[in-house]
Design a protein around this motif. Structure first.
Motif, short mmCIF file in Angstrom:
data_model
loop_
_atom_site.label_atom_id
_atom_site.label_comp_id
_atom_site.label_asym_id
_atom_site.label_seq_id
_atom_site.Cartn_x
_atom_site.Cartn_y
_atom_site.Cartn_z
N PHE A 197 0.82 -1.20 0.00
CA PHE A 197 0.00 0.00 0.00
C PHE A 197 0.86 1.26 0.00
O PHE A 197 0.68 2.17 -0.81
CB PHE A 197 -0.89 -0.05 1.24
N LEU A 236 2.57 1.79 -3.28
CA LEU A 236 1.63 2.30 -4.27
C LEU A 236 1.39 3.80 -4.06
O LEU A 236 1.48 4.60 -5.00
CB LEU A 236 0.31 1.53 -4.16
N VAL A 237 1.14 4.16 -2.81
CA VAL A 237 0.86 5.57 -2.51
C VAL A 237 2.08 6.42 -2.84
O VAL A 237 1.98 7.50 -3.43
CB VAL A 237 0.45 5.73 -1.04
N LEU A 245 2.37 6.83 -6.57
CA LEU A 245 1.33 7.75 -7.06
C LEU A 245 1.68 9.19 -6.71
O LEU A 245 1.48 10.10 -7.52
CB LEU A 245 -0.02 7.37 -6.46
N THR A 246 2.23 9.37 -5.50
CA THR A 246 2.59 10.73 -5.10
C THR A 246 3.69 11.27 -6.01
O THR A 246 3.64 12.43 -6.47
CB THR A 246 3.07 10.73 -3.64
N LEU A 252 4.30 10.40 -9.00
CA LEU A 252 3.69 10.69 -10.30
C LEU A 252 2.92 12.01 -10.25
O LEU A 252 3.02 12.84 -11.15
CB LEU A 252 2.75 9.54 -10.65
N ALA A 253 2.18 12.21 -9.14
CA ALA A 253 1.37 13.42 -9.02
C ALA A 253 2.26 14.66 -8.98
O ALA A 253 1.93 15.70 -9.54
CB ALA A 253 0.52 13.34 -7.76
#
Lengths: 669, 220
Positions: free
Chosen positions: A655, A658-659, A662-663, A665-666
């Motif tokens: 988890f 993944l977070v 994603l962060t 990427l963001a």
């Protein structure tokens, strides 16, 4: 048609290996399998020879492999030449195996993999797209790994196998990346497409270094050579011959195919790396070999040396080609290719000889052998011819190709770059040093193993090896002599290959009379006539023999060989391999291997023995391999904790990862 | 495209996220299962609306599958499971409900910030749907991470899968076979997990996954 015959023989080899799986346990299985393998290789040699003479690029497509792509094969002059090398080696190893295989303790661990290994090497050379190439490359590596591991109970075999598979994966990875970059953004893996657009300007350096790493680690370029001296001796001797004599040549093929053919024209700066590495490899290889007293390991280190000579020739060819000196490039390339052929012949011969010794005495340690020329005279003759050939003594083939390499070096003043003008003669001096040291090394190998008196009962009671093994050895020895006396025949045959690589070829050698001297390039005052040298040697030998017979003291005097005038009866006081290598170790060892000698002299009154203890360190291992290995071990040790987490913690890790991603990427997009 | 179509689909997808928060808040198994059933029902409505909006009748089959499997069958099986295992008691949340809600909000913010920016060029339906779907997926994972009970972890997993289906239907032109196979694989996962739960309880007398940790030699 020809390529179909070649692929059929590959299919036959694969079929043989399947049959061998079933019948390996039977009594006569070895003879049948090796016999069939020899036939398949003979067909392939014939087909490849026709292909080399025909000099046409034939392509062939099989709808197997990747969907919509299939497998592409191609036979051109370069692959035809290397197919001859591979299958000639395979044929002689199979013939040798007919006899030698009887000593095998577990034939079912050798027989199925042997033909498959040969099939893999053939496919690498035939492949015409990166996918088939890499698949065949990996297949070849795995099959040879299985053969290395066939004597898994012997000490060191497990370590050899481990290091070999790590290095093989490394070379595979490097080549995979190289092809990935060569394929470009369109991702077209066909060699034809790569050849058409060549290497892009920016990526050429990366591709070239990856190829040098990938092919170099398989071929044994210093400092990527560490697996060779471990893995080659661990395999059964005829497999050692294939790995050392042939598989390293397949790696040379990969280098030539990519660097000369697929990448298109290359800048002269790349050649500096290849020439320099070649010179260092040649000298270091032979120095390693001199420090070895294990017969097969010594031969494996000599493979490193010869790979150095071959790469020097290839580097010179790159340098000449980049400067438009095509005739000189053709000479250097022909010299390298001729040495590829020669080395595969005499290295196989020497490994067969050491295999015969190993089978007969049960040991590869030279310090436990000696005096074998009396009990194994034929093996000794074959080994002597091979030793003379690898030491580059005329009139044998090793001399012819090394002489051509030197002729190419002599043309280096024509190069416009000062760096190369200085480098080439320096590397030439290194090659000369390597050649002299190689001769010393084989004086040691032959002298300690075959001359003198037997050092152990095993060496004393050895018997001559079987006729099939001898036939294989003498066939190769004959090839050494023929290629040394009429090198012109071979350089003529290499003309088409050289034309493909350098757009030029060596002057065609007129073979009207066998004695016509070999001309390296037009307008070169140097030439070499193998037949004349052989004749002179024969004449000098006869005259010396007659003179000794006529004028020498007729009173026969018996004394001990290597006795140095001391009538010592102990066999262990003979000149040993260690004592032979000591002066050279004193000169080069401190610099190259950080050699240390510790002498222990018992104090007066102590009756204990005096001792000398020598430690050698491998600089390549200490500097290049040990640090990453210990780093990996350290990290692995730390990460061990992760093996004992709870399920929920594993979930949390996934988890969080993944977070986190994603962060990133963001924030990044 | 009328504003109503967009608003309704926005509403349905948004309520899926809301249900995920409700899931996060529940501390009893029966209500957790009920909330999951409600979320699945909302999912099938969202899919049905997409079918109408995109003019893709095959999505109706997906919606029907979602109702039958996820809103009715799976919750029913889970309820029976909970009853036969006799675990109507309070869920032990590992992280307190307050921090879990805060973390959930942060995740939704992350999903929005990322998806709306990455899919700038895409169809507006797909953009909204993808952002909500990613939120549902992340919240489902959060449910799995913050609970110790195996049944609630199963529900977290199923709700995560709801998010995946939402994403799949939001994108135009997703072949039917993908959704069907996902639906059936979830069903199989339920069967396997159900069997495992019984086996775990037979052996350890509890479905608290911490019991498994001890069995693995974990001392914490």
């Amino acid at each position: 048609m020809i390529i179909a015959a070649l692929l059929a023989s590959v299919a036959l080899l694969l079929g043989i290996s399947l049959v061998a799986l079933a019948v390996a346990g039977r009594r006569q299985a070895g003879v049948v399998v090796y016999g069939a393998t020899a036939v398949a290789c003979a067909v392939a040699v014939a087909a490849a020879a026709v292909g080399l003479a025909g000099n046409q690029a034939i392509e062939f497509h099989l709808p197997i492999g990747l969907p919509w792509t299939g497998a592409h094969f191609r036979l051109d002059a370069l692959s035809a030449f290397f197919l001859i090398v591979v299958n000639l080696g395979g044929m002689s190893a199979s013939i040798f195996g007919c006899g030698y295989g009887r000593h095998e303790i577990a034939p079912q661990r050798v027989l199925p993999f042997f033909p498959a290994f040969l099939a893999g090497m053939n496919l690498v050379v035939l492949a015409n797209d990166a996918f088939s190439f890499l698949l065949a490359w990996e297949f070849m590596s795995l099959m040879s790994w299985a053969l290395v591991m066939s004597h898994d109970r012997e000490p060191d075999t497990a370590r050899a196998g481990y290091i070999y598979i790590v290095m093989a994966s490394f070379s595979m990875l490097a080549l995979l990346l190289a092809f990935g970059i060569l394929a470009g953004p369109d991702g077209n893996y066909a060699f034809d497409v790569m050849r058409a657009h060549g290497a892009a300007q920016g990526s050429a350096a990366i591709v070239f270094s990856l190829v040098l790493l990938g092919a170099g680690s398989k071929a044994g370029l210093v400092p990527l050579h560490v697996w060779l001296p471990l893995a080659h001796p661990a395999a059964p001797s005829h497999v050692s011959a294939l790995m050392s004599g042939v598989m390293t040549k397949v790696a040379v093929y990969a280098f030539i195919r990519i660097a000369f053919d697929l990448m298109g024209p290359l800048d002269w700066r790349y050649s500096v790396i290849v020439i320099g590495l070649g010179g260092v490899t040649a000298v270091m290889g032979v120095l390693y070999a001199l420090m070895q007293h294990d017969l097969k390991r010594l031969l494996a280190y000599h493979t490193v040396e010869n790979i150095g000579i071959i790469f020097t020739g290839l580097g010179l060819a790159l340098a000449f080609r980049a400067n438009g000196l095509t005739a000189a490039a053709a000479l250097a390339a022909s010299a390298a290719l001729f040495h590829v052929f020669n080395h595969s012949v005499f290295k196989s011969l020497l490994f067969f000889g050491s295999g015969a010794v190993l089978a007969s005495t049960g040991t590869r340690d030279m310090e436990k052998l000696g005096g074998l020329i009396r009990v194994m005279p034929r093996t000794a003759t074959g080994f002597l011819i091979g030793a003379a050939a690898i030491s580059a003594l005329p009139p044998l083939n090793g001399f012819a190709s090394e002489w051509l390499t030197f002729q190419a070096i002599f043309l280096s003043p024509a190069l416009p770059q000062w760096g190369l003008r200085f480098l080439a003669p320096a590397v030439g001096a290194m090659l000369a040093l390597a050649a002299a040291l190689a001769a010393a090394c084989f004086v040691k190998a032959f002298g300690v193993t075959f001359l003198g008196r037997p050092r152990t009962p095993a060496a004393e009671t050895a018997v001559e090896t079987d006729s099939m093994s001898l036939a294989a050895m003498f066939a190769l020895a004959g090839l050494c002599v023929v290629a040394g006396i009429v090198p012109g025949f071979f350089t003529n045959a290499l003309g088409t290959v050289s034309h493909m690589l350098t757009a030029s070829e060596m002057p065609h050698q007129a073979l009207v009379a066998l004695g016509t001297p070999l001309l390296p390039s037009l307008g070169n005052p140097n030439s070499y006539s193998g037949l004349m040298v052989a004749g002179l040697l024969l004449l000098a030998g006869t005259v010396t023999y007659l003179a000794v017979r006529t004028f020498a003291n007729v009173a026969t005097r018996h004394s001990l060989a290597w006795g140095c005038g001391y009538p010592d009866t102990s066999r262990n006081s003979q000149y040993s391999a260690e004592s032979f290598a000591q002066p050279i170790r004193r000169v080069f060892g401190t610099l190259a291997f950080d050699a240390r000698e510790e002498v222990f002299m018992p104090p007066p009154g102590d009756v204990g023995a005096a001792k000398i203890h020598v430690t050698l360190r491998d600089p390549a291992w200490d500097l290049l391999y040990a640090p990453p290995a210990s780093a990996v071990a350290f990290i692995a040790d730390r990460l061990n904790v992760l093996q004992f987490l709870t399920i929920r913690r594993y979930l949390s890790l996934v988890f969080l990862a993944l977070v986190l991603l994603l962060t990133v990427l963001a924030l990044w997009v | 495209m009328s504003a109503l179509v967009f608003d309704v689909s926005h509403l349905l997808a948004g309520s899926l996220v809301l249900m995920s928060f409700v899931l996060l808040y529940q501390d009893r198994l029966p209500s957790l299962i009920n909330t999951f059933a409600l979320q699945s029902l909302l999912l099938s409505l969202a899919i049905g609306w997409q079918a109408q909006a995109q003019g893709a009748p095959h999505l109706l089959v997906t919606a029907a599958l979602a109702i039958v499997l996820k809103a009715i069958l799976i919750p029913m099986v889970l309820r029976r499971l909970v009853r036969s295992l006799g675990i109507h008691r309070t869920i032990e949340t590992v992280v307190g409900i307050g921090p879990a809600m805060l973390a959930g909000m942060a995740l939704v913010a992350l999903a929005m910030a990322l998806m709306l920016r990455v899919t700038a060029a895409a169809n507006i339906f797909a953009r909204e749907d993808l952002a909500f779907a990613l939120s549902v997926v992340l919240l489902g994972l959060l449910v799995m991470v913050t609970r110790r009970n195996a049944v609630s972890q199963v529900i977290g997993f199923m709700s995560l899968e709801n998010g995946l289906v939402l994403a799949a239907t939001g994108a135009k032109g997703m072949p039917m076979v993908v959704e069907t196979s996902v639906a059936f694989s979830i069903l199989i996962a339920l069967i396997v997990i159900g069997i495992f739960l019984f086996r775990i309880r037979e052996r350890f007398d509890t479905v608290d996954v911490a019991a498994l940790d001890e069995f693995r030699g974990d001392r914490q």
